[in-house]
Design a protein around this motif. Structure first.
Motif, PDB file in Angstrom:
ATOM      1  N   ALA A  38      -7.877  17.294  -8.450  1.00 18.28           N
ATOM      2  CA  ALA A  38      -6.631  17.086  -7.717  1.00 18.28           C
ATOM      3  C   ALA A  38      -6.908  16.463  -6.362  1.00 18.28           C
ATOM      4  CB  ALA A  38      -5.912  18.422  -7.540  1.00 18.28           C
ATOM      5  N   ASP A  39      -5.912  15.702  -5.887  1.00 16.13           N
ATOM      6  CA  ASP A  39      -6.010  15.129  -4.548  1.00 16.13           C
ATOM      7  C   ASP A  39      -6.182  16.235  -3.522  1.00 16.13           C
ATOM      8  OD1 ASP A  39      -5.538  12.594  -5.473  1.00 16.13           O
ATOM      9  OD2 ASP A  39      -3.543  12.412  -4.616  1.00 16.13           O
ATOM     10  N   LYS A  40      -6.882  15.909  -2.456  1.00 14.31           N
ATOM     11  CA  LYS A  40      -6.906  16.795  -1.301  1.00 14.31           C
ATOM     12  C   LYS A  40      -5.586  16.602  -0.579  1.00 14.31           C
ATOM     13  CE  LYS A  40     -11.845  16.903  -0.746  1.00 14.31           C
ATOM     14  NZ  LYS A  40     -12.978  16.762   0.141  1.00 14.31           N
ATOM     15  N   TYR A  61      -5.335  21.368   3.956  1.00 14.18           N
ATOM     16  CA  TYR A  61      -4.787  22.681   3.619  1.00 14.18           C
ATOM     17  C   TYR A  61      -4.689  22.747   2.103  1.00 14.18           C
ATOM     18  CZ  TYR A  61      -0.232  20.628   2.557  1.00 14.18           C
ATOM     19  OH  TYR A  61       0.781  19.887   1.992  1.00 14.18           O
ATOM     20  N   VAL A  62      -4.493  23.933   1.578  1.00 13.59           N
ATOM     21  CA  VAL A  62      -4.360  24.110   0.133  1.00 13.59           C
ATOM     22  C   VAL A  62      -2.877  24.206  -0.195  1.00 13.59           C
ATOM     23  CG1 VAL A  62      -4.929  25.561  -1.845  1.00 13.59           C
ATOM     24  CG2 VAL A  62      -6.593  25.286   0.011  1.00 13.59           C
ATOM     25  N   SER A  73      -9.620  10.682  -2.844  1.00 15.75           N
ATOM     26  CA  SER A  73      -8.195  10.448  -2.599  1.00 15.75           C
ATOM     27  C   SER A  73      -7.590  11.635  -1.873  1.00 15.75           C
ATOM     28  CB  SER A  73      -7.455  10.158  -3.900  1.00 15.75           C
ATOM     29  OG  SER A  73      -7.479  11.282  -4.733  1.00 15.75           O
ATOM     30  N   LYS A  74      -6.563  11.336  -1.114  1.00 13.32           N
ATOM     31  CA  LYS A  74      -5.957  12.348  -0.270  1.00 13.32           C
ATOM     32  C   LYS A  74      -4.475  12.029  -0.115  1.00 13.32           C
ATOM     33  CE  LYS A  74      -8.135  13.405   3.512  1.00 13.32           C
ATOM     34  NZ  LYS A  74      -8.698  13.562   4.854  1.00 13.32           N
ATOM     35  N   THR A  75      -3.653  13.066  -0.097  1.00 12.05           N
ATOM     36  CA  THR A  75      -2.241  12.919   0.219  1.00 12.05           C
ATOM     37  C   THR A  75      -2.010  13.579   1.568  1.00 12.05           C
ATOM     38  OG1 THR A  75      -1.596  12.911  -2.101  1.00 12.05           O
ATOM     39  CG2 THR A  75       0.125  13.441  -0.495  1.00 12.05           C
TER      40      THR A  75
END
Length: 160
Positions: A2-4, A46-47, A88-90
């Protein structure tokens, strides 16, 4: 994988010369001699599902700058996804109008192995300086993945 997820606060102020935003120059040895593209909106990971994004944005702003988010309306600027694959990151960002003296910033620190493969750990500031920039200059300073937030802020301030 999953994206960070990261969340941040883009502090802005309006003056006679237009809108300015407060951004930080990324600390550590990889960015020491870089300027354009080496600045960032105060943000952090953050999660999702375990922590509220806005609470994370506030926490990360304070951790990176050593100062709380100034009182003001939180204006949602939405999400931007950047990077690819495992990197990848959102990022979710809010804009808050306020003022802050960059000379009062006391950055948080992080630790990493430096030099690489040396076995020695060194401590570096998360950001090594913060400053106010007009939107055009900030566009050059920010990493390209964060630049859409400047356009979004400008549209909101124009009433679009």
């Amino acid at each position: 994988m999953a994206d960070k997820t990261s969340a941040g606060v883009l502090l802005f102020r309006r003056g006679a010369d237009g809108t300015e935003v407060l951004i930080g120059h990324m600390g550590g040895p990889y960015f020491a001699r870089k300027d354009d593209g080496a600045w960032s909106i105060p943000k952090g990971e953050y999660v999702a599902g375990e922590e509220d994004a806005r609470a994370a944005a506030s926490r990360e702003f304070t951790e990176e700058l050593g100062l709380p988010v100034p009182e003001g309306e939180w204006i949602p600027l939405g999400d931007v996804r950047y990077g690819s694959g495992a990197h990848s990151k959102t990022v979710t960002v809010w804009a808050v109008e306020g003022d802050l003296d960059p000379s009062l910033v006391v950055p948080g620190m992080f630790e990493m192995e430096w030099p690489p493969r040396s076995g020695r750990m060194a401590e570096f500031p998360e950001i090594d300086r913060a400053d106010w920039f007009d939107l055009t200059t900030a566009n050059d300073k920010l990493g390209k993945g964060q630049r859409p937030y400047l356009d979004r802020l400008a549209r909101i301030l124009r009433g679009e």
